[in-house]
Scaffold this active site. Structure first.
Site, PDB file in Angstrom:
ATOM      1  N   GLU A  86      -6.955  -1.513   0.858  1.00 55.87           N
ATOM      2  CA  GLU A  86      -7.400  -2.366   1.969  1.00 55.87           C
ATOM      3  C   GLU A  86      -6.195  -3.191   2.361  1.00 55.87           C
ATOM      4  O   GLU A  86      -5.709  -3.989   1.554  1.00 55.87           O
ATOM      5  CB  GLU A  86      -8.552  -3.287   1.533  1.00 55.87           C
ATOM      6  N   CYS A 118      -7.044 -11.343   6.491  1.00 57.62           N
ATOM      7  CA  CYS A 118      -6.634  -9.996   6.938  1.00 57.62           C
ATOM      8  C   CYS A 118      -7.142  -9.710   8.344  1.00 57.62           C
ATOM      9  O   CYS A 118      -6.469  -9.065   9.140  1.00 57.62           O
ATOM     10  CB  CYS A 118      -7.148  -8.939   5.967  1.00 57.62           C
ATOM     11  N   GLY A 159       0.830  -1.216   0.000  1.00 57.05           N
ATOM     12  CA  GLY A 159       0.000   0.000   0.000  1.00 57.05           C
ATOM     13  C   GLY A 159       0.859   1.258   0.000  1.00 57.05           C
ATOM     14  O   GLY A 159       0.598   2.212  -0.743  1.00 57.05           O
TER      15      GLY A 159
HETATM   16  P1  NAD Z   1       0.676  -8.073  -1.449  1.00 59.18           P
HETATM   17  O1  NAD Z   1       0.708  -6.711  -0.884  1.00 59.18           O
HETATM   18  O2  NAD Z   1       1.949  -8.793  -1.584  1.00 59.18           O
HETATM   19  O3  NAD Z   1       0.053  -8.030  -2.943  1.00 59.18           O
HETATM   20  C1  NAD Z   1      -1.257  -7.544  -3.203  1.00 59.18           C
HETATM   21  C2  NAD Z   1      -1.369  -7.267  -4.700  1.00 59.18           C
HETATM   22  O4  NAD Z   1      -0.575  -6.112  -5.019  1.00 59.18           O
HETATM   23  C3  NAD Z   1      -0.838  -8.388  -5.580  1.00 59.18           C
HETATM   24  O5  NAD Z   1      -1.643  -8.486  -6.731  1.00 59.18           O
HETATM   25  C4  NAD Z   1       0.565  -7.914  -5.924  1.00 59.18           C
HETATM   26  O6  NAD Z   1       1.067  -8.442  -7.122  1.00 59.18           O
HETATM   27  C5  NAD Z   1       0.346  -6.424  -6.057  1.00 59.18           C
HETATM   28  N1  NAD Z   1       1.553  -5.640  -5.866  1.00 59.18           N
HETATM   29  C6  NAD Z   1       2.684  -5.968  -5.196  1.00 59.18           C
HETATM   30  N2  NAD Z   1       3.577  -4.955  -5.239  1.00 59.18           N
HETATM   31  C7  NAD Z   1       3.009  -3.966  -5.962  1.00 59.18           C
HETATM   32  C8  NAD Z   1       3.414  -2.656  -6.342  1.00 59.18           C
HETATM   33  N3  NAD Z   1       4.601  -2.159  -5.999  1.00 59.18           N
HETATM   34  N4  NAD Z   1       2.555  -1.900  -7.055  1.00 59.18           N
HETATM   35  C9  NAD Z   1       1.320  -2.374  -7.395  1.00 59.18           C
HETATM   36  N5  NAD Z   1       0.876  -3.605  -7.067  1.00 59.18           N
HETATM   37  C10 NAD Z   1       1.717  -4.391  -6.355  1.00 59.18           C
HETATM   38  O7  NAD Z   1      -0.390  -8.878  -0.608  1.00 59.18           O
HETATM   39  P2  NAD Z   1      -0.674 -10.453  -0.635  1.00 59.18           P
HETATM   40  O8  NAD Z   1       0.474 -11.162  -0.008  1.00 59.18           O
HETATM   41  O9  NAD Z   1      -1.118 -10.861  -1.983  1.00 59.18           O
HETATM   42  O10 NAD Z   1      -1.961 -10.541   0.328  1.00 59.18           O
HETATM   43  C11 NAD Z   1      -1.872 -10.652   1.719  1.00 59.18           C
HETATM   44  C12 NAD Z   1      -2.077  -9.300   2.368  1.00 59.18           C
HETATM   45  O11 NAD Z   1      -3.351  -8.781   1.980  1.00 59.18           O
HETATM   46  C13 NAD Z   1      -2.113  -9.362   3.880  1.00 59.18           C
HETATM   47  O12 NAD Z   1      -1.374  -8.297   4.412  1.00 59.18           O
HETATM   48  C14 NAD Z   1      -3.587  -9.211   4.216  1.00 59.18           C
HETATM   49  O13 NAD Z   1      -3.841  -8.692   5.497  1.00 59.18           O
HETATM   50  C15 NAD Z   1      -4.034  -8.291   3.132  1.00 59.18           C
HETATM   51  N6  NAD Z   1      -5.492  -8.369   2.918  1.00 59.18           N
HETATM   52  C16 NAD Z   1      -6.252  -7.324   3.357  1.00 59.18           C
HETATM   53  C17 NAD Z   1      -7.630  -7.377   3.224  1.00 59.18           C
HETATM   54  C18 NAD Z   1      -8.509  -6.252   3.725  1.00 59.18           C
HETATM   55  O14 NAD Z   1      -9.700  -6.260   3.436  1.00 59.18           O
HETATM   56  N7  NAD Z   1      -7.980  -5.297   4.454  1.00 59.18           N
HETATM   57  C19 NAD Z   1      -8.225  -8.495   2.628  1.00 59.18           C
HETATM   58  C20 NAD Z   1      -7.405  -9.529   2.177  1.00 59.18           C
HETATM   59  C21 NAD Z   1      -6.029  -9.461   2.336  1.00 59.18           C
END
Ligand code: NAD
Length: 468
Positions: A233, A267, A216
């Site tokens: 999120e 999450c 994020g």
């Molecule tokens: P992640 O942050 O590694 O990746 C999320 C998405 O973002 C993926 O599609 C990834 O390829 C992309 N991404 C990665 N780096 C990027 C960049 N620099 N620019 C743009 N996009 C990029 O997360 P993850 O490991 O796939 O998922 C697990 C995480 O998601 C946990 O931290 C979990 O808490 C969170 N999550 C939050 C919610 C919520 O509603 N708050 C719901 C589900 C999961």
């Protein structure tokens, strides 16, 4: 969050089943040139899509949901294969994606239809092209939560599924495309670099990401030069407060269930359990007993209620946190078996683990765990300590408080800095379709779901007419 992405020399994602180590498929990553074409297509399709009334768009989306229902068996199998969750949980994810959508569409229609105030009409203006970056833990559900309001609001959408679960996202997009005009919904595949290219592309108008807080932050930085709109999120470290007067059996049951759901890869998993000192010993015994009923194994086999972690790296991450906690003085109350008949050493299974005497010197209480770990600590039982400990985190997603004193529960709930607070329940259990899904602090930046969430995918515009 930690992932186990492998990209080969041909630029393909190697898609691995975490329960068996077998390769499911190779998925070609989208090149920068292809992204340009996809974004151009989305831009031109949006011109027609936005001209439809919101009612017309919602009618089309209702047809999309029917198409999705038709592929539910295939989708469920794919979710289990790619992500590893038990088949019962994959079915729940599928049901969640298709059931109750009519009620949600009603809220959506009501939220985004024009509102008239005297000579002024406030209409909702779509942003344009939305890029959705989704996580792997709910490979179907998380895309739906962002895609439906984006599309209903008159945007066109490009979905980049998590690189760990590319086929589920591809099947979802392919299925919804059957009812949508060409170019309104498209998919781009690849790792974070493809997401980053989408964020930086000047053809993208709104970025909606569900994922870790670390990602994020990167997205906010990348979006800043163009002042691009962003909805994030992110992660959580949810506290559960168990007061001395709580129904301890229910509390122990919920504590274990919602620490272990989806192997803890949620999450809003319960990640920090604070139990009043006078009932601490009893709670530990109960939690240990409940945890013994959980069996780790391949999610395809219905007797297993905890699947593998999504990748070897995720397993290493959880193992490190548990080792750190034990080294610093946590008590290991229980660790389950894991399958011993797995032919490859590559399996991602991690045992169900129950630890007590956890404290904030341990990574287990400060960093998102995302594993099948029940982490318990003692506190003095006072309201002030309950609030202080619950808020002792950079995150603010879910939380819960267990007590039979309703007034006390409400006082604590009022002071917990989180988007969702459950009183004697896990909040998600009873949340209505009207409620927004919100992360406070580092857990969110913007939100989705419910009326408030629907409004995030369009921007208000006031048209004032002197002749009206
Ligand atoms: P992640 O942050 O590694 O990746 C999320 C998405 O973002 C993926 O599609 C990834 O390829 C992309 N991404 C990665 N780096 C990027 C960049 N620099 N620019 C743009 N996009 C990029 O997360 P993850 O490991 O796939 O998922 C697990 C995480 O998601 C946990 O931290 C979990 O808490 C969170 N999550 C939050 C919610 C919520 O509603 N708050 C719901 C589900 C999961």
């Amino acid at each position: 969050m930690v992932q186990g992405v492998i990209i080969d020399n041909d630029g393909c994602l190697i898609n691995i089943n975490p329960a068996t180590g077998d390769m499911i498929s190779k998925v070609k990553c989208t090149t920068p040139e292809q992204l340009d074409v996809i974004i151009d297509t989305a831009k031109s399709s949006q011109k027609e899509w936005r001209k439809k009334s919101v009612e017309e768009r919602v009618d089309i989306l209702k047809e999309c949901i029917k198409e999705l229902t038709d592929v539910s068996d295939q989708m469920i199998q794919l979710i289990v294969q790619e992500m590893g969750k038990p088949i019962a949980e994959a079915k729940e994810e599928m049901e969640y994606a298709v059931n109750d959508q009519d009620a949600y569409f009603d809220i959506l229609l009501e939220s985004i239809k024009p509102k008239k105030y005297g000579k002024s009409t406030v209409v909702r203006h779509p942003y344009g092209v939305v890029a959705i970056m989704s996580p792997w833990n709910y490979p179907l559900g998380e895309i739906m939560l962002l895609a439906l309001p984006s599309l209903a609001s008159g945007n066109t959408v490009i979905v980049k599924p998590s690189e760990v679960v590319p086929e589920t996202g591809a099947l979802l997009v392919k299925t919804l495309q059957k009812c949508l005009p060409p170019g309104v919904l498209q998919v781009a595949q690849g790792a974070g670099s493809v997401g980053e290219a989408l964020v930086k592309h000047n053809g993208i108008d709104l970025v909606a990401m569900t994922g870790s807080s670390a990602t994020g932050r990167k997205i906010l930085e990348a979006a800043a030069p163009q002042l691009k709109r962003v909805i994030l999120e992110m992660g959580g470290k949810d506290p559960m407060i168990v007061c001395a007067d709580a129904d301890l059996e229910k509390a122990a049951n919920d504590a274990v269930m919602y620490s272990l759901s989806n192997a803890g890869q949620v999450c809003c998993s319960i990640e920090r359990i604070y139990v009043a000192e006078t009932v601490y010993d009893k709670f530990q015994v109960l939690a240990k007993e409940v945890a013994k009923d959980y069996k780790v194994g391949n999610g395809m086999e219905t007797e297993n209620n905890v699947g593998p972690l999504v990748s070897m790296m995720q397993k290493e991450h959880v193992k490190n946190q548990v080792e750190d906690a034990v080294f610093k003085g946590a008590t290991m109350l229980h660790q389950s078996e894991i399958p011993n008949d797995v032919s490859k050493n590559e399996s991602c299974f991690y045992p169900v683990t129950v630890l007590s005497d956890v404290d904030d010197t341990m990574k287990l209480f400060t960093t998102e765990t995302f594993g099948p770990v029940v982490a318990i600590a003692k506190f003095d039982g006072s309201e002030a300590s309950a609030v202080r400990l619950a808020n002792d985190t950079e995150y603010g997603l879910g939380s819960s408080v267990y007590t039979q004193d309703t007034e006390k529960a409400n006082r604590i709930a009022e002071l917990i800095d989180a988007g969702q607070v459950g009183i004697n329940c896990y909040p998600i259990e009873f949340m209505g379709v009207q409620c927004p899904w919100v992360g406070h602090k580092h857990s969110g930046f913007g939100y989705h779901s419910g009326k408030d969430g629907c409004l995030q995918f369009s921007i208000p515009k006031t048209i004032v007419s002197a002749t009206d």
